[in-house]
Design a protein around this motif. Structure first.
Motif, mmCIF file in Angstrom:
data_model
loop_
_atom_site.group_PDB
_atom_site.id
_atom_site.type_symbol
_atom_site.label_atom_id
_atom_site.label_comp_id
_atom_site.label_asym_id
_atom_site.label_seq_id
_atom_site.Cartn_x
_atom_site.Cartn_y
_atom_site.Cartn_z
ATOM 1 N N CYS A 9 -21.903 9.994 21.087
ATOM 2 C CA CYS A 9 -21.519 10.630 22.350
ATOM 3 C C CYS A 9 -20.687 9.682 23.210
ATOM 4 O O CYS A 9 -19.812 10.136 23.953
ATOM 5 C CB CYS A 9 -22.761 11.104 23.101
ATOM 6 N N LEU A 10 -20.927 8.398 23.090
ATOM 7 C CA LEU A 10 -20.123 7.404 23.791
ATOM 8 C C LEU A 10 -18.657 7.559 23.390
ATOM 9 O O LEU A 10 -17.769 7.651 24.241
ATOM 10 C CB LEU A 10 -20.628 5.996 23.452
ATOM 11 N N GLY A 11 -18.412 7.628 22.110
ATOM 12 C CA GLY A 11 -17.049 7.810 21.616
ATOM 13 C C GLY A 11 -16.448 9.134 22.062
ATOM 14 O O GLY A 11 -15.279 9.188 22.476
ATOM 15 N N GLU A 12 -17.246 10.189 22.000
ATOM 16 C CA GLU A 12 -16.752 11.510 22.405
ATOM 17 C C GLU A 12 -16.373 11.530 23.888
ATOM 18 O O GLU A 12 -15.344 12.081 24.265
ATOM 19 C CB GLU A 12 -17.805 12.587 22.113
ATOM 20 N N LEU A 13 -17.202 10.937 24.735
ATOM 21 C CA LEU A 13 -16.898 10.895 26.164
ATOM 22 C C LEU A 13 -15.660 10.055 26.434
ATOM 23 O O LEU A 13 -14.804 10.429 27.237
ATOM 24 C CB LEU A 13 -18.095 10.345 26.949
ATOM 25 N N LEU A 14 -15.553 8.931 25.770
ATOM 26 C CA LEU A 14 -14.411 8.047 26.005
ATOM 27 C C LEU A 14 -13.088 8.689 25.610
ATOM 28 O O LEU A 14 -12.048 8.370 26.189
ATOM 29 C CB LEU A 14 -14.624 6.716 25.296
ATOM 30 N N LYS A 15 -13.123 9.616 24.664
ATOM 31 C CA LYS A 15 -11.891 10.343 24.319
ATOM 32 C C LYS A 15 -11.381 11.107 25.529
ATOM 33 O O LYS A 15 -10.176 11.309 25.665
ATOM 34 C CB LYS A 15 -12.132 11.311 23.156
ATOM 35 N N THR A 16 -12.286 11.526 26.425
ATOM 36 C CA THR A 16 -11.856 12.269 27.610
ATOM 37 C C THR A 16 -11.532 11.348 28.784
ATOM 38 O O THR A 16 -10.734 11.705 29.631
ATOM 39 C CB THR A 16 -12.927 13.297 28.054
ATOM 40 N N LEU A 17 -12.158 10.177 28.830
ATOM 41 C CA LEU A 17 -11.946 9.257 29.944
ATOM 42 C C LEU A 17 -10.718 8.365 29.750
ATOM 43 O O LEU A 17 -10.091 7.956 30.728
ATOM 44 C CB LEU A 17 -13.179 8.353 30.136
ATOM 45 N N ILE A 18 -10.408 8.030 28.497
ATOM 46 C CA ILE A 18 -9.321 7.112 28.189
ATOM 47 C C ILE A 18 -8.344 7.825 27.260
ATOM 48 O O ILE A 18 -8.664 8.081 26.099
ATOM 49 C CB ILE A 18 -9.853 5.830 27.512
ATOM 50 N N LYS A 19 -7.188 8.130 27.778
ATOM 51 C CA LYS A 19 -6.215 8.914 27.001
ATOM 52 C C LYS A 19 -5.816 8.249 25.682
ATOM 53 O O LYS A 19 -5.642 8.918 24.680
ATOM 54 C CB LYS A 19 -4.981 9.201 27.842
ATOM 55 N N PHE A 43 -10.371 6.455 19.060
ATOM 56 C CA PHE A 43 -11.669 6.942 18.616
ATOM 57 C C PHE A 43 -11.886 6.683 17.131
ATOM 58 O O PHE A 43 -12.971 6.289 16.719
ATOM 59 C CB PHE A 43 -11.827 8.439 18.905
ATOM 60 N N ASP A 44 -10.866 6.881 16.334
ATOM 61 C CA ASP A 44 -11.023 6.712 14.887
ATOM 62 C C ASP A 44 -11.388 5.271 14.534
ATOM 63 O O ASP A 44 -12.253 5.038 13.688
ATOM 64 C CB ASP A 44 -9.745 7.131 14.148
ATOM 65 N N GLU A 45 -10.756 4.304 15.189
ATOM 66 C CA GLU A 45 -11.076 2.895 14.927
ATOM 67 C C GLU A 45 -12.496 2.578 15.410
ATOM 68 O O GLU A 45 -13.260 1.914 14.718
ATOM 69 C CB GLU A 45 -10.058 1.974 15.597
ATOM 70 N N PHE A 46 -12.849 3.050 16.611
ATOM 71 C CA PHE A 46 -14.211 2.857 17.118
ATOM 72 C C PHE A 46 -15.229 3.462 16.161
ATOM 73 O O PHE A 46 -16.230 2.837 15.819
ATOM 74 C CB PHE A 46 -14.371 3.470 18.512
ATOM 75 N N ASP A 47 -14.969 4.678 15.710
ATOM 76 C CA ASP A 47 -15.906 5.366 14.833
ATOM 77 C C ASP A 47 -16.032 4.664 13.484
ATOM 78 O O ASP A 47 -17.109 4.595 12.902
ATOM 79 C CB ASP A 47 -15.489 6.825 14.656
ATOM 80 N N ARG A 48 -14.935 4.099 12.988
ATOM 81 C CA ARG A 48 -14.976 3.339 11.732
ATOM 82 C C ARG A 48 -15.845 2.092 11.892
ATOM 83 O O ARG A 48 -16.679 1.790 11.034
ATOM 84 C CB ARG A 48 -13.554 2.939 11.324
ATOM 85 N N ILE A 49 -15.694 1.404 13.015
ATOM 86 C CA ILE A 49 -16.502 0.207 13.276
ATOM 87 C C ILE A 49 -17.968 0.600 13.442
ATOM 88 O O ILE A 49 -18.860 -0.080 12.926
ATOM 89 C CB ILE A 49 -15.963 -0.541 14.516
ATOM 90 N N ARG A 50 -18.217 1.688 14.152
ATOM 91 C CA ARG A 50 -19.587 2.182 14.341
ATOM 92 C C ARG A 50 -20.227 2.520 12.996
ATOM 93 O O ARG A 50 -21.373 2.185 12.723
ATOM 94 C CB ARG A 50 -19.590 3.428 15.251
ATOM 95 N N TYR A 51 -19.460 3.144 12.132
ATOM 96 C CA TYR A 51 -19.941 3.528 10.803
ATOM 97 C C TYR A 51 -20.304 2.286 9.978
ATOM 98 O O TYR A 51 -21.342 2.251 9.316
ATOM 99 C CB TYR A 51 -18.863 4.360 10.100
ATOM 100 N N ILE A 52 -19.467 1.267 10.038
ATOM 101 C CA ILE A 52 -19.742 0.019 9.315
ATOM 102 C C ILE A 52 -20.999 -0.625 9.872
ATOM 103 O O ILE A 52 -21.878 -1.067 9.120
ATOM 104 C CB ILE A 52 -18.536 -0.934 9.405
ATOM 105 N N ARG A 53 -21.109 -0.687 11.198
ATOM 106 C CA ARG A 53 -22.297 -1.265 11.837
ATOM 107 C C ARG A 53 -23.556 -0.507 11.431
ATOM 108 O O ARG A 53 -24.584 -1.099 11.117
ATOM 109 C CB ARG A 53 -22.103 -1.259 13.354
ATOM 110 N N ASN A 54 -23.485 0.820 11.418
ATOM 111 C CA ASN A 54 -24.649 1.612 11.004
ATOM 112 C C ASN A 54 -25.005 1.354 9.545
ATOM 113 O O ASN A 54 -26.185 1.307 9.197
ATOM 114 C CB ASN A 54 -24.397 3.097 11.230
ATOM 115 N N GLY A 55 -24.007 1.185 8.703
ATOM 116 C CA GLY A 55 -24.267 0.880 7.297
ATOM 117 C C GLY A 55 -25.035 -0.422 7.146
ATOM 118 O O GLY A 55 -25.955 -0.532 6.328
ATOM 119 N N ILE A 56 -24.664 -1.411 7.932
ATOM 120 C CA ILE A 56 -25.365 -2.703 7.905
ATOM 121 C C ILE A 56 -26.779 -2.532 8.453
ATOM 122 O O ILE A 56 -27.755 -2.955 7.820
ATOM 123 C CB ILE A 56 -24.594 -3.762 8.723
ATOM 124 N N ASN A 57 -26.886 -1.924 9.626
ATOM 125 C CA ASN A 57 -28.183 -1.798 10.308
ATOM 126 C C ASN A 57 -29.178 -0.921 9.562
ATOM 127 O O ASN A 57 -30.352 -1.266 9.486
ATOM 128 C CB ASN A 57 -27.987 -1.212 11.707
#
Length: 139
Positions: A77-87, A91-105
């Motif tokens: 939801c952080l990423g989804e909200l930021l898509k509206t706050l920051i033109k 998002f795709d790069e953030f989501d890729r990093i988030r996905y990698i972090r989740n894979g590790i965690n």
């Protein structure tokens, strides 16, 4: 999960803008970045340092949300909200990093040293760009 669902589930809430909280988040982001930059990275410790770099980025993103009057309880939801706050939010790069972090965690994924260094570089670049653009008055 889309933005409407985030609001319906209570994962995004209105909050008071708090300069102290924003400054605290910026400070913790800085501490996490310093920890990563001062570490002697190797094949054994690269994954935890990717997590620290991600946390550094997430804290800056959370500070931007607080600055706009929002508290977000989910990384998606952080990423989804930021898509509206920051033109120009990548998002795709953030989501890729988030996905990698989740894979590790959550799944014990291991990252090769060279790949990990590149992920850290991109993560900290994103963090510092957003900090300079949106939060420089709080540093």
């Amino acid at each position: 999960m889309d933005l409407d669902e985030c609001y319906k589930k209570g994962l995004i809430k209105k909050t008071k803008i708090s300069a102290n909280l924003i400054k605290s988040l910026i400070y913790m982001a800085h501490v996490n970045e310093l920890t990563v930059k001062e570490a002697k990275l190797n094949e054994v410790n690269i994954s935890p340092h990717i997590i620290l770099a991600y946390e550094s980025l997430r804290e800056i993103l959370e500070a931007i949300c607080i600055l706009n009057g929002f508290k977000v309880l989910s990384h998606i939801c952080l990423g989804e909200l930021l898509k509206t706050l920051i033109k120009d939010f990548d998002f795709d790069e953030f989501d890729r990093i988030r996905y990698i972090r989740n894979g590790i965690n959550y799944y014990g994924a291991r990252i090769e040293l060279s790949q990990g260094k590149e992920i850290i570089r991109k993560t900290l670049y994103m963090k510092n760009s957003l900090l300079e653009k949106y939060l420089k008055d709080f540093k």
